[in-house]
Enzyme design. Structure first.
Site, PDB file in Angstrom:
ATOM      1  N   LYS A 178       0.840  -1.202   0.000  1.00  0.00           N
ATOM      2  CA  LYS A 178       0.000   0.000   0.000  1.00  0.00           C
ATOM      3  C   LYS A 178       0.879   1.258   0.000  1.00  0.00           C
ATOM      4  O   LYS A 178       0.595   2.237  -0.702  1.00  0.00           O
ATOM      5  CB  LYS A 178      -0.904  -0.010   1.233  1.00  0.00           C
ATOM      6  CG  LYS A 178      -1.760   1.224   1.427  1.00  0.00           C
ATOM      7  CD  LYS A 178      -2.847   1.370   0.376  1.00  0.00           C
ATOM      8  CE  LYS A 178      -3.785   2.538   0.731  1.00  0.00           C
ATOM      9  NZ  LYS A 178      -4.747   2.809  -0.331  1.00  0.00           N
ATOM     10  N   ASN A 182       0.999   4.395  -2.635  1.00  0.00           N
ATOM     11  CA  ASN A 182       0.898   5.802  -2.234  1.00  0.00           C
ATOM     12  C   ASN A 182       2.121   6.608  -2.636  1.00  0.00           C
ATOM     13  O   ASN A 182       2.008   7.761  -3.045  1.00  0.00           O
ATOM     14  CB  ASN A 182       0.698   5.905  -0.715  1.00  0.00           C
ATOM     15  CG  ASN A 182      -0.718   5.533  -0.327  1.00  0.00           C
ATOM     16  OD1 ASN A 182      -1.650   5.736  -1.083  1.00  0.00           O
ATOM     17  ND2 ASN A 182      -0.873   4.945   0.837  1.00  0.00           N
ATOM     18  N   SER A 245      -5.784  12.048  -2.730  1.00  0.00           N
ATOM     19  CA  SER A 245      -6.031  12.819  -1.506  1.00  0.00           C
ATOM     20  C   SER A 245      -4.947  13.887  -1.329  1.00  0.00           C
ATOM     21  O   SER A 245      -5.225  14.994  -0.878  1.00  0.00           O
ATOM     22  CB  SER A 245      -6.058  11.894  -0.299  1.00  0.00           C
ATOM     23  OG  SER A 245      -4.835  11.195  -0.196  1.00  0.00           O
TER      24      SER A 245
END
Lengths: 297, 297
Positions: A178, A182, A245
Protein backbone atom coordinates in the site's frame (compact mmCIF):
# COMPACT_ATOMS: atom_id res chain seq x y z
CA UNK A 1 -20.37 -5.13 20.88
CA UNK A 2 -19.59 -1.45 21.01
CA UNK A 3 -17.30 0.13 18.40
CA UNK A 4 -15.42 3.40 18.82
CA UNK A 5 -13.98 5.28 15.86
CA UNK A 6 -11.34 7.95 16.43
CA UNK A 7 -11.59 10.52 13.65
CA UNK A 8 -14.46 12.15 11.78
CA UNK A 9 -12.81 12.38 8.37
CA UNK A 10 -13.89 10.56 5.20
CA UNK A 11 -12.62 7.15 6.34
CA UNK A 12 -13.99 7.53 9.89
CA UNK A 13 -17.45 8.51 8.69
CA UNK A 14 -17.55 5.73 6.11
CA UNK A 15 -16.48 3.10 8.65
CA UNK A 16 -19.00 4.37 11.19
CA UNK A 17 -21.84 4.27 8.70
CA UNK A 18 -21.21 0.73 7.50
CA UNK A 19 -20.77 -0.73 11.01
CA UNK A 20 -23.72 1.15 12.49
CA UNK A 21 -26.22 -1.35 11.06
CA UNK A 22 -25.06 -4.18 13.35
CA UNK A 23 -23.16 -2.42 16.13
CA UNK A 24 -23.40 0.43 18.59
CA UNK A 25 -20.97 2.96 17.02
CA UNK A 26 -19.45 6.08 18.60
CA UNK A 27 -17.36 8.54 16.58
CA UNK A 28 -14.74 10.57 18.45
CA UNK A 29 -14.14 13.92 16.74
CA UNK A 30 -11.64 16.72 17.22
CA UNK A 31 -14.26 19.49 17.15
CA UNK A 32 -17.30 19.74 19.42
CA UNK A 33 -19.45 21.05 16.58
CA UNK A 34 -18.93 17.98 14.44
CA UNK A 35 -19.86 15.67 17.34
CA UNK A 36 -23.08 17.65 17.91
CA UNK A 37 -23.95 17.58 14.21
CA UNK A 38 -23.37 13.83 14.02
CA UNK A 39 -25.58 13.18 17.07
CA UNK A 40 -28.34 15.27 15.54
CA UNK A 41 -28.18 14.24 11.89
CA UNK A 42 -26.30 10.90 11.81
CA UNK A 43 -23.90 10.04 9.00
CA UNK A 44 -25.11 10.29 5.41
CA UNK A 45 -23.38 8.16 2.77
CA UNK A 46 -23.78 8.96 -0.90
CA UNK A 47 -22.91 6.00 -3.11
CA UNK A 48 -23.82 6.28 -6.78
CA UNK A 49 -27.50 7.33 -6.94
CA UNK A 50 -28.21 6.09 -3.42
CA UNK A 51 -28.17 8.17 -0.29
CA UNK A 52 -28.55 6.54 3.15
CA UNK A 53 -28.42 8.04 6.63
CA UNK A 54 -27.15 6.14 9.67
CA UNK A 55 -27.69 6.86 13.36
CA UNK A 56 -24.45 7.10 15.35
CA UNK A 57 -23.20 8.40 18.68
CA UNK A 58 -20.48 11.03 18.66
CA UNK A 59 -18.30 12.80 21.23
CA UNK A 60 -15.31 15.09 21.13
CA UNK A 61 -12.13 13.11 21.84
CA UNK A 62 -11.28 14.57 25.24
CA UNK A 63 -11.75 11.62 27.63
CA UNK A 64 -11.01 7.90 27.64
CA UNK A 65 -12.93 5.74 25.23
CA UNK A 66 -15.41 3.13 26.54
CA UNK A 67 -15.85 0.71 23.65
CA UNK A 68 -14.75 -2.89 23.07
CA UNK A 69 -13.07 -2.23 19.76
CA UNK A 70 -11.46 0.98 18.52
CA UNK A 71 -10.79 2.01 14.92
CA UNK A 72 -8.10 4.63 14.55
CA UNK A 73 -9.17 6.61 11.50
CA UNK A 74 -7.07 9.76 11.81
CA UNK A 75 -4.36 10.91 9.43
CA UNK A 76 -0.83 9.73 10.10
CA UNK A 77 0.34 13.07 11.54
CA UNK A 78 -2.57 13.24 14.02
CA UNK A 79 -1.99 9.61 14.94
CA UNK A 80 1.61 10.30 15.90
CA UNK A 81 0.37 12.97 18.25
CA UNK A 82 -2.20 10.62 19.84
CA UNK A 83 0.30 7.78 20.23
CA UNK A 84 2.87 10.07 21.80
CA UNK A 85 0.63 11.87 24.27
CA UNK A 86 -2.74 10.14 24.64
CA UNK A 87 -2.26 6.36 24.54
CA UNK A 88 -3.94 6.10 27.94
CA UNK A 89 -7.17 7.44 26.45
CA UNK A 90 -7.41 4.53 24.02
CA UNK A 91 -9.27 2.15 26.36
CA UNK A 92 -10.39 -0.98 24.48
CA UNK A 93 -9.85 -4.70 24.18
CA UNK A 94 -8.90 -4.50 20.53
CA UNK A 95 -7.71 -1.81 18.20
CA UNK A 96 -7.67 -1.48 14.40
CA UNK A 97 -5.37 0.97 12.60
CA UNK A 98 -6.64 2.36 9.30
CA UNK A 99 -3.58 4.41 8.23
CA UNK A 100 -1.65 4.52 5.04
CA UNK A 101 2.09 4.57 5.43
CA UNK A 102 4.14 2.72 8.00
CA UNK A 103 5.05 5.51 10.37
CA UNK A 104 2.85 4.13 13.15
CA UNK A 105 4.37 0.63 13.19
CA UNK A 106 7.26 1.66 15.42
CA UNK A 107 4.78 2.75 18.13
CA UNK A 108 2.90 -0.57 18.24
CA UNK A 109 5.21 -2.35 20.74
CA UNK A 110 4.38 0.36 23.29
CA UNK A 111 0.63 -0.21 23.16
CA UNK A 112 -0.94 -2.11 26.08
CA UNK A 113 -3.78 -3.62 24.02
CA UNK A 114 -4.05 -7.40 23.72
CA UNK A 115 -5.32 -7.44 20.16
CA UNK A 116 -4.03 -5.16 17.43
CA UNK A 117 -4.97 -5.30 13.76
CA UNK A 118 -3.64 -3.23 10.88
CA UNK A 119 -5.77 -2.38 7.87
CA UNK A 120 -5.40 -0.49 4.59
CA UNK A 121 -8.45 1.14 3.03
CA UNK A 122 -8.81 0.80 -0.71
CA UNK A 123 -12.01 2.79 -1.09
CA UNK A 124 -12.53 6.14 -2.70
CA UNK A 125 -14.16 8.44 -0.15
CA UNK A 126 -14.67 12.18 -0.03
CA UNK A 127 -15.96 14.06 3.00
CA UNK A 128 -18.53 16.59 1.78
CA UNK A 129 -19.36 18.15 5.14
CA UNK A 130 -19.26 17.22 8.83
CA UNK A 131 -21.94 14.54 8.49
CA UNK A 132 -21.78 13.55 4.81
CA UNK A 133 -19.33 11.31 2.97
CA UNK A 134 -19.35 10.38 -0.70
CA UNK A 135 -18.31 6.79 -1.29
CA UNK A 136 -16.79 7.53 -4.69
CA UNK A 137 -15.07 4.20 -5.26
CA UNK A 138 -16.18 0.87 -3.80
CA UNK A 139 -13.06 -1.17 -3.11
CA UNK A 140 -12.12 -3.24 -0.09
CA UNK A 141 -10.20 -2.98 3.14
CA UNK A 142 -7.33 -5.42 3.64
CA UNK A 143 -6.48 -6.31 7.21
CA UNK A 144 -3.99 -8.40 9.12
CA UNK A 145 -3.22 -9.20 12.75
CA UNK A 146 -0.19 -7.53 14.30
CA UNK A 147 -0.72 -8.95 17.81
CA UNK A 148 -3.34 -11.18 19.49
CA UNK A 149 -5.99 -13.49 18.06
CA UNK A 150 -7.46 -13.30 14.61
CA UNK A 151 -10.86 -14.39 15.98
CA UNK A 152 -11.17 -11.15 17.97
CA UNK A 153 -11.61 -9.41 14.63
CA UNK A 154 -14.06 -11.88 13.08
CA UNK A 155 -16.77 -9.18 13.25
CA UNK A 156 -14.99 -7.46 10.34
CA UNK A 157 -16.42 -10.06 7.97
CA UNK A 158 -19.99 -9.08 8.90
CA UNK A 159 -20.05 -5.82 6.93
CA UNK A 160 -21.93 -5.25 3.69
CA UNK A 161 -20.33 -6.19 0.39
CA UNK A 162 -19.91 -2.48 -0.31
CA UNK A 163 -17.50 -2.26 2.60
CA UNK A 164 -15.86 -5.69 2.60
CA UNK A 165 -12.81 -6.63 4.66
CA UNK A 166 -10.28 -9.07 3.26
CA UNK A 167 -7.86 -10.91 5.52
CA UNK A 168 -4.17 -10.95 4.55
CA UNK A 169 -1.60 -13.18 6.27
CA UNK A 170 1.41 -10.84 6.30
CA UNK A 171 0.88 -7.35 7.64
CA UNK A 172 4.28 -6.09 6.53
CA UNK A 173 3.78 -7.08 2.90
CA UNK A 174 0.30 -5.55 3.03
CA UNK A 175 1.50 -2.21 4.40
CA UNK A 176 4.54 -2.05 2.18
CA UNK A 177 2.47 -2.74 -0.93
CA UNK A 178 0.00 0.00 0.00
CA UNK A 179 2.90 2.32 0.82
CA UNK A 180 4.42 1.68 -2.61
CA UNK A 181 1.09 2.59 -4.25
CA UNK A 182 0.90 5.80 -2.23
CA UNK A 183 4.53 6.69 -2.90
CA UNK A 184 4.08 6.20 -6.63
CA UNK A 185 0.76 8.01 -7.03
CA UNK A 186 0.23 10.65 -4.35
CA UNK A 187 3.22 13.01 -4.42
CA UNK A 188 3.47 13.01 -8.23
CA UNK A 189 -0.22 13.71 -8.80
CA UNK A 190 -0.05 16.47 -6.15
CA UNK A 191 3.00 18.07 -7.77
CA UNK A 192 1.77 17.76 -11.36
CA UNK A 193 -1.88 18.47 -10.48
CA UNK A 194 -3.14 15.64 -12.63
CA UNK A 195 -5.66 12.84 -12.01
CA UNK A 196 -4.26 9.36 -11.28
CA UNK A 197 -4.75 8.05 -14.82
CA UNK A 198 -2.28 10.54 -16.33
CA UNK A 199 0.55 8.74 -14.53
CA UNK A 200 0.11 5.76 -16.83
CA UNK A 201 -1.43 7.25 -19.98
CA UNK A 202 1.07 10.11 -20.34
CA UNK A 203 4.41 8.49 -21.13
CA UNK A 204 6.81 11.03 -19.55
CA UNK A 205 4.90 10.84 -16.28
CA UNK A 206 4.91 7.04 -16.41
CA UNK A 207 8.69 7.14 -16.81
CA UNK A 208 9.07 9.49 -13.85
CA UNK A 209 6.85 7.25 -11.72
CA UNK A 210 8.86 4.20 -12.76
CA UNK A 211 12.12 5.91 -11.85
CA UNK A 212 10.75 6.80 -8.41
CA UNK A 213 9.37 3.27 -7.95
CA UNK A 214 12.73 1.66 -8.79
CA UNK A 215 14.60 3.86 -6.34
CA UNK A 216 12.18 3.12 -3.49
CA UNK A 217 11.96 -0.59 -4.34
CA UNK A 218 15.75 -0.77 -3.98
CA UNK A 219 15.67 1.08 -0.67
CA UNK A 220 13.14 -1.41 0.74
CA UNK A 221 14.78 -4.39 -0.99
CA UNK A 222 11.31 -5.15 -2.27
CA UNK A 223 10.34 -8.63 -3.43
CA UNK A 224 8.05 -9.21 -6.40
CA UNK A 225 8.80 -5.84 -7.95
CA UNK A 226 7.24 -6.61 -11.32
CA UNK A 227 3.96 -7.70 -9.71
CA UNK A 228 3.77 -4.62 -7.48
CA UNK A 229 4.60 -2.28 -10.38
CA UNK A 230 1.78 -3.85 -12.38
CA UNK A 231 -0.51 -3.46 -9.37
CA UNK A 232 0.33 0.28 -9.25
CA UNK A 233 -0.42 0.65 -12.97
CA UNK A 234 -3.73 -1.15 -12.45
CA UNK A 235 -4.67 1.17 -9.58
CA UNK A 236 -3.90 4.18 -11.81
CA UNK A 237 -6.12 2.80 -14.56
CA UNK A 238 -8.96 1.85 -12.19
CA UNK A 239 -8.94 5.25 -10.50
CA UNK A 240 -8.02 7.18 -13.66
CA UNK A 241 -10.38 10.11 -13.08
CA UNK A 242 -9.69 10.38 -9.32
CA UNK A 243 -7.70 13.24 -7.87
CA UNK A 244 -5.54 11.76 -5.12
CA UNK A 245 -6.03 12.82 -1.51
CA UNK A 246 -2.65 14.55 -1.56
CA UNK A 247 -3.58 16.52 -4.67
CA UNK A 248 -6.83 17.60 -3.00
CA UNK A 249 -4.94 18.56 0.15
CA UNK A 250 -2.48 20.66 -1.88
CA UNK A 251 -5.27 22.35 -3.80
CA UNK A 252 -7.10 23.17 -0.58
CA UNK A 253 -3.92 24.49 1.09
CA UNK A 254 -4.11 21.74 3.74
CA UNK A 255 -1.30 19.78 5.32
CA UNK A 256 -0.61 16.56 3.40
CA UNK A 257 0.51 13.06 4.40
CA UNK A 258 3.83 13.67 2.65
CA UNK A 259 5.89 13.04 5.78
CA UNK A 260 4.19 9.71 6.45
CA UNK A 261 4.98 8.66 2.91
CA UNK A 262 8.22 10.15 1.51
CA UNK A 263 9.87 11.27 4.75
CA UNK A 264 9.52 7.68 5.95
CA UNK A 265 11.36 6.44 2.84
CA UNK A 266 14.13 9.04 3.22
CA UNK A 267 14.70 8.12 6.87
CA UNK A 268 14.69 4.42 6.06
CA UNK A 269 17.29 5.01 3.30
CA UNK A 270 19.36 7.15 5.64
CA UNK A 271 19.47 4.44 8.32
CA UNK A 272 20.72 1.96 5.76
CA UNK A 273 23.25 4.39 4.25
CA UNK A 274 21.56 4.23 0.85
CA UNK A 275 21.15 7.43 -1.19
CA UNK A 276 17.64 8.45 -2.22
CA UNK A 277 18.14 11.34 -4.65
CA UNK A 278 14.79 11.21 -6.45
CA UNK A 279 12.75 10.71 -3.29
CA UNK A 280 14.59 13.59 -1.58
CA UNK A 281 14.12 15.87 -4.60
CA UNK A 282 10.41 15.05 -4.94
CA UNK A 283 9.93 15.49 -1.19
CA UNK A 284 11.35 19.03 -1.36
CA UNK A 285 9.17 19.98 -4.33
CA UNK A 286 5.90 18.77 -2.80
CA UNK A 287 6.81 20.09 0.68
CA UNK A 288 7.40 23.45 -1.00
CA UNK A 289 3.94 23.34 -2.58
CA UNK A 290 2.42 22.38 0.78
CA UNK A 291 4.08 25.32 2.54
CA UNK A 292 3.14 27.70 -0.31
CA UNK A 293 -0.49 26.73 0.31
CA UNK A 294 -0.23 27.21 4.07
CA UNK A 295 1.33 30.65 3.61
CA UNK A 296 -1.56 31.77 1.41
CA UNK A 297 -4.08 30.87 4.12
CA UNK B 1 28.55 47.17 -42.62
CA UNK B 2 25.40 45.17 -43.13
CA UNK B 3 24.02 43.02 -40.35
CA UNK B 4 21.63 40.09 -40.81
CA UNK B 5 19.63 38.65 -37.94
CA UNK B 6 18.08 35.21 -38.27
CA UNK B 7 14.97 35.05 -36.09
CA UNK B 8 12.18 37.49 -35.27
CA UNK B 9 11.67 36.51 -31.64
CA UNK B 10 12.30 38.68 -28.59
CA UNK B 11 16.11 38.45 -28.81
CA UNK B 12 16.16 38.94 -32.59
CA UNK B 13 13.96 42.05 -32.45
CA UNK B 14 15.90 43.55 -29.55
CA UNK B 15 19.24 42.98 -31.29
CA UNK B 16 17.91 44.43 -34.55
CA UNK B 17 16.57 47.53 -32.84
CA UNK B 18 19.76 48.37 -30.96
CA UNK B 19 22.06 47.83 -33.98
CA UNK B 20 19.77 49.65 -36.44
CA UNK B 21 21.02 53.04 -35.28
CA UNK B 22 24.53 52.52 -36.73
CA UNK B 23 24.11 49.67 -39.20
CA UNK B 24 21.97 48.48 -42.05
CA UNK B 25 19.99 45.68 -40.38
CA UNK B 26 17.90 42.93 -42.01
CA UNK B 27 15.77 40.53 -39.97
CA UNK B 28 15.10 37.08 -41.46
CA UNK B 29 11.80 35.70 -40.21
CA UNK B 30 10.06 32.34 -40.50
CA UNK B 31 6.71 33.84 -41.53
CA UNK B 32 6.08 36.15 -44.51
CA UNK B 33 3.58 38.21 -42.52
CA UNK B 34 6.08 39.15 -39.84
CA UNK B 35 8.62 40.28 -42.47
CA UNK B 36 5.94 42.44 -44.12
CA UNK B 37 4.90 43.95 -40.79
CA UNK B 38 8.51 44.71 -39.86
CA UNK B 39 9.17 46.44 -43.23
CA UNK B 40 6.04 48.56 -42.78
CA UNK B 41 6.20 49.42 -39.08
CA UNK B 42 9.83 48.83 -38.00
CA UNK B 43 10.69 47.42 -34.58
CA UNK B 44 9.25 49.08 -31.49
CA UNK B 45 11.13 48.69 -28.20
CA UNK B 46 9.42 49.43 -24.90
CA UNK B 47 11.90 50.03 -22.10
CA UNK B 48 10.51 51.44 -18.87
CA UNK B 49 8.41 54.48 -19.81
CA UNK B 50 10.18 54.94 -23.13
CA UNK B 51 8.99 53.64 -26.46
CA UNK B 52 11.16 53.90 -29.56
CA UNK B 53 10.64 52.69 -33.09
CA UNK B 54 13.49 51.63 -35.38
CA UNK B 55 13.51 51.21 -39.18
CA UNK B 56 14.73 47.77 -40.31
CA UNK B 57 14.67 45.59 -43.40
CA UNK B 58 13.03 42.20 -43.15
CA UNK B 59 12.64 39.11 -45.36
CA UNK B 60 11.37 35.59 -44.89
CA UNK B 61 14.32 33.21 -44.48
CA UNK B 62 14.00 31.30 -47.75
CA UNK B 63 17.13 32.30 -49.67
CA UNK B 64 20.78 32.90 -48.92
CA UNK B 65 21.68 35.83 -46.70
CA UNK B 66 23.64 38.77 -48.15
CA UNK B 67 25.10 40.53 -45.09
CA UNK B 68 28.64 40.84 -43.70
CA UNK B 69 27.75 39.65 -40.21
CA UNK B 70 24.97 37.31 -39.16
CA UNK B 71 23.40 36.99 -35.73
CA UNK B 72 21.68 33.68 -35.14
CA UNK B 73 18.82 34.55 -32.80
CA UNK B 74 16.59 31.49 -33.11
CA UNK B 75 15.75 29.03 -30.36
CA UNK B 76 18.06 26.06 -29.93
CA UNK B 77 15.65 23.58 -31.55
CA UNK B 78 15.21 25.76 -34.67
CA UNK B 79 18.96 26.29 -34.82
CA UNK B 80 19.61 22.56 -34.97
CA UNK B 81 17.30 22.38 -37.96
CA UNK B 82 19.09 25.26 -39.72
CA UNK B 83 22.55 23.84 -39.01
CA UNK B 84 21.55 20.42 -40.26
CA UNK B 85 19.79 21.41 -43.46
CA UNK B 86 20.49 25.06 -44.37
CA UNK B 87 24.11 25.90 -43.55
CA UNK B 88 24.64 26.93 -47.21
CA UNK B 89 22.07 29.72 -46.77
CA UNK B 90 24.15 31.37 -44.03
CA UNK B 91 26.35 33.49 -46.33
CA UNK B 92 28.49 35.91 -44.29
CA UNK B 93 32.03 36.72 -43.27
CA UNK B 94 31.30 36.44 -39.58
CA UNK B 95 28.61 34.85 -37.49
CA UNK B 96 27.43 35.39 -33.90
CA UNK B 97 25.44 32.75 -32.02
CA UNK B 98 22.99 34.04 -29.40
CA UNK B 99 21.76 30.73 -27.96
CA UNK B 100 21.47 29.47 -24.44
CA UNK B 101 22.63 25.93 -23.93
CA UNK B 102 25.55 24.20 -25.59
CA UNK B 103 23.75 21.98 -28.08
CA UNK B 104 25.03 24.00 -31.05
CA UNK B 105 28.74 23.78 -30.16
CA UNK B 106 29.14 20.34 -31.74
CA UNK B 107 28.04 21.80 -35.11
CA UNK B 108 30.58 24.62 -35.15
CA UNK B 109 33.50 22.66 -36.69
CA UNK B 110 31.31 22.02 -39.76
CA UNK B 111 30.71 25.72 -40.47
CA UNK B 112 32.69 27.29 -43.36
CA UNK B 113 32.76 30.79 -41.80
CA UNK B 114 36.13 32.38 -40.99
CA UNK B 115 34.96 34.21 -37.87
CA UNK B 116 32.60 32.72 -35.31
CA UNK B 117 31.61 34.30 -32.00
CA UNK B 118 29.41 32.88 -29.26
CA UNK B 119 27.31 35.10 -27.03
CA UNK B 120 24.90 34.71 -24.11
CA UNK B 121 22.12 37.23 -23.64
CA UNK B 122 21.46 38.36 -20.10
CA UNK B 123 18.59 40.71 -20.83
CA UNK B 124 14.95 40.31 -19.97
CA UNK B 125 12.93 40.58 -23.18
CA UNK B 126 9.34 39.78 -24.01
CA UNK B 127 7.92 39.79 -27.53
CA UNK B 128 4.54 41.50 -27.41
CA UNK B 129 3.62 41.15 -31.09
CA UNK B 130 5.37 40.72 -34.46
CA UNK B 131 6.97 44.16 -34.33
CA UNK B 132 7.09 45.00 -30.61
CA UNK B 133 9.45 43.84 -27.90
CA UNK B 134 9.47 44.83 -24.25
CA UNK B 135 12.97 45.20 -22.83
CA UNK B 136 11.93 44.14 -19.33
CA UNK B 137 15.40 43.79 -17.84
CA UNK B 138 18.48 45.68 -18.97
CA UNK B 139 21.46 43.38 -18.53
CA UNK B 140 24.36 42.68 -20.84
CA UNK B 141 25.45 40.24 -23.51
CA UNK B 142 28.65 38.32 -22.89
CA UNK B 143 30.57 37.21 -25.95
CA UNK B 144 33.68 35.27 -26.83
CA UNK B 145 35.47 34.18 -29.99
CA UNK B 146 35.21 30.55 -31.01
CA UNK B 147 37.17 30.89 -34.26
CA UNK B 148 38.87 33.74 -36.15
CA UNK B 149 39.87 37.23 -35.06
CA UNK B 150 38.48 39.16 -32.14
CA UNK B 151 38.78 42.43 -34.13
CA UNK B 152 36.15 41.25 -36.60
CA UNK B 153 33.65 41.66 -33.80
CA UNK B 154 34.84 45.04 -32.51
CA UNK B 155 31.58 46.61 -33.78
CA UNK B 156 29.85 44.90 -30.83
CA UNK B 157 31.26 47.53 -28.50
CA UNK B 158 29.51 50.31 -30.46
CA UNK B 159 26.03 49.60 -29.10
CA UNK B 160 24.19 51.73 -26.56
CA UNK B 161 24.76 51.16 -22.85
CA UNK B 162 21.30 49.64 -22.66
CA UNK B 163 22.48 46.83 -24.90
CA UNK B 164 26.13 46.45 -23.94
CA UNK B 165 28.40 43.62 -25.02
CA UNK B 166 31.07 42.33 -22.64
CA UNK B 167 34.02 40.33 -23.94
CA UNK B 168 34.95 37.11 -22.10
CA UNK B 169 38.16 35.18 -22.76
CA UNK B 170 36.90 31.59 -22.42
CA UNK B 171 33.82 30.69 -24.41
CA UNK B 172 33.41 27.31 -22.72
CA UNK B 173 33.33 28.76 -19.20
CA UNK B 174 30.92 31.44 -20.40
CA UNK B 175 28.50 28.96 -21.97
CA UNK B 176 28.74 26.48 -19.13
CA UNK B 177 28.04 29.15 -16.54
CA UNK B 178 25.01 30.38 -18.45
CA UNK B 179 23.91 26.76 -18.93
CA UNK B 180 24.17 26.16 -15.17
CA UNK B 181 21.96 29.21 -14.53
CA UNK B 182 19.38 27.97 -17.02
CA UNK B 183 19.49 24.42 -15.68
CA UNK B 184 18.95 25.62 -12.13
CA UNK B 185 16.20 28.14 -12.82
CA UNK B 186 14.21 27.31 -15.94
CA UNK B 187 12.89 23.75 -15.57
CA UNK B 188 12.09 24.16 -11.85
CA UNK B 189 10.20 27.43 -12.28
CA UNK B 190 8.32 25.90 -15.23
CA UNK B 191 7.36 22.80 -13.24
CA UNK B 192 6.46 24.64 -10.04
CA UNK B 193 4.93 27.63 -11.86
CA UNK B 194 6.67 30.11 -9.62
CA UNK B 195 8.66 33.29 -10.34
CA UNK B 196 12.47 33.06 -10.13
CA UNK B 197 12.72 34.53 -6.64
CA UNK B 198 10.79 31.66 -5.04
CA UNK B 199 13.71 29.34 -5.80
CA UNK B 200 15.81 31.14 -3.19
CA UNK B 201 13.23 32.59 -0.80
CA UNK B 202 11.26 29.36 -0.34
CA UNK B 203 13.56 26.95 1.47
CA UNK B 204 12.28 23.61 0.12
CA UNK B 205 12.66 24.89 -3.45
CA UNK B 206 16.15 26.18 -2.69
CA UNK B 207 17.09 22.72 -1.45
CA UNK B 208 15.70 21.09 -4.58
CA UNK B 209 17.63 23.55 -6.78
CA UNK B 210 20.80 22.88 -4.80
CA UNK B 211 20.39 19.13 -5.19
CA UNK B 212 19.96 19.55 -8.96
CA UNK B 213 22.91 21.94 -9.13
CA UNK B 214 25.21 19.51 -7.29
CA UNK B 215 24.29 16.64 -9.56
CA UNK B 216 24.93 18.64 -12.74
CA UNK B 217 28.12 20.23 -11.35
CA UNK B 218 29.48 16.72 -10.79
CA UNK B 219 28.49 15.62 -14.28
CA UNK B 220 30.38 18.57 -15.84
CA UNK B 221 33.23 18.35 -13.29
CA UNK B 222 32.61 22.05 -12.76
CA UNK B 223 35.29 24.31 -11.32
CA UNK B 224 34.44 27.13 -8.90
CA UNK B 225 31.18 25.55 -7.79
CA UNK B 226 30.66 27.82 -4.80
CA UNK B 227 31.07 30.95 -6.93
CA UNK B 228 28.66 29.70 -9.62
CA UNK B 229 26.10 28.64 -7.01
CA UNK B 230 26.24 32.11 -5.51
CA UNK B 231 25.89 33.60 -9.00
CA UNK B 232 22.72 31.53 -9.51
CA UNK B 233 21.30 32.72 -6.20
CA UNK B 234 22.10 36.32 -7.17
CA UNK B 235 20.33 35.92 -10.52
CA UNK B 236 17.25 34.56 -8.69
CA UNK B 237 17.23 37.54 -6.34
CA UNK B 238 17.82 40.08 -9.13
CA UNK B 239 15.07 38.64 -11.31
CA UNK B 240 12.83 37.66 -8.38
CA UNK B 241 9.55 38.76 -9.96
CA UNK B 242 10.37 37.40 -13.44
CA UNK B 243 8.63 34.39 -14.86
CA UNK B 244 11.29 32.41 -16.74
CA UNK B 245 10.99 31.89 -20.50
CA UNK B 246 10.39 28.18 -19.93
CA UNK B 247 7.56 28.91 -17.51
CA UNK B 248 5.99 31.27 -20.04
CA UNK B 249 6.38 28.66 -22.78
CA UNK B 250 4.71 26.01 -20.59
CA UNK B 251 1.85 28.35 -19.70
CA UNK B 252 1.29 29.23 -23.34
CA UNK B 253 1.41 25.56 -24.42
CA UNK B 254 4.51 26.22 -26.55
CA UNK B 255 7.53 24.02 -27.10
CA UNK B 256 10.28 24.79 -24.56
CA UNK B 257 14.09 24.76 -24.67
CA UNK B 258 14.08 21.78 -22.31
CA UNK B 259 16.00 19.55 -24.72
CA UNK B 260 18.75 22.15 -25.22
CA UNK B 261 19.13 22.36 -21.46
CA UNK B 262 18.40 19.10 -19.61
CA UNK B 263 18.59 16.64 -22.52
CA UNK B 264 22.09 17.97 -23.16
CA UNK B 265 23.07 17.21 -19.54
CA UNK B 266 21.58 13.71 -19.68
CA UNK B 267 23.42 12.88 -22.90
CA UNK B 268 26.66 14.27 -21.51
CA UNK B 269 26.26 12.13 -18.37
CA UNK B 270 25.41 9.09 -20.46
CA UNK B 271 28.57 9.46 -22.58
CA UNK B 272 30.65 9.57 -19.41
CA UNK B 273 28.81 6.64 -17.79
CA UNK B 274 27.67 8.85 -14.89
CA UNK B 275 24.12 8.48 -13.58
CA UNK B 276 21.89 11.56 -13.58
CA UNK B 277 18.80 10.53 -11.58
CA UNK B 278 17.51 13.98 -10.63
CA UNK B 279 18.10 15.51 -14.05
CA UNK B 280 16.38 12.55 -15.73
CA UNK B 281 13.43 12.72 -13.33
CA UNK B 282 13.01 16.49 -13.73
CA UNK B 283 13.32 16.17 -17.51
CA UNK B 284 10.43 13.68 -17.59
CA UNK B 285 8.21 15.88 -15.42
CA UNK B 286 8.72 19.06 -17.46
CA UNK B 287 8.58 17.19 -20.78
CA UNK B 288 5.24 15.78 -19.60
CA UNK B 289 3.95 19.30 -18.89
CA UNK B 290 5.18 20.47 -22.30
CA UNK B 291 3.36 17.63 -24.10
CA UNK B 292 0.21 18.17 -21.99
CA UNK B 293 0.17 21.76 -23.27
CA UNK B 294 0.71 20.72 -26.88
CA UNK B 295 -2.13 18.18 -26.66
CA UNK B 296 -4.55 20.84 -25.44
CA UNK B 297 -3.84 23.01 -28.47
Amino acid sequence: MRIGIIGGGAVGLLTAAYFSKNYDVTIYTRRHEQAEQLCTYGVTVICGDEQTTHRVNAKPFVRETEEDVLFLAVKQYDLTNILETRIHMLQANAIVFLQNGMGHVSYLPHLPHDHIALAVVEHGALKLDDTTVSHTGVGQTKWSVWKGEKETFSFLSSTSSRFAFQYVAHWETMLLEKLMVNIAINPLTALLRVPNGMLVTHEPYRQAMKQLFCEVASIFQLDQRERIWQHIETVCHQTAANRSSMLRDIEAGRRTELDAILRYVIEHAHKQHISAPITTFLYALVKGKELEGEKKK
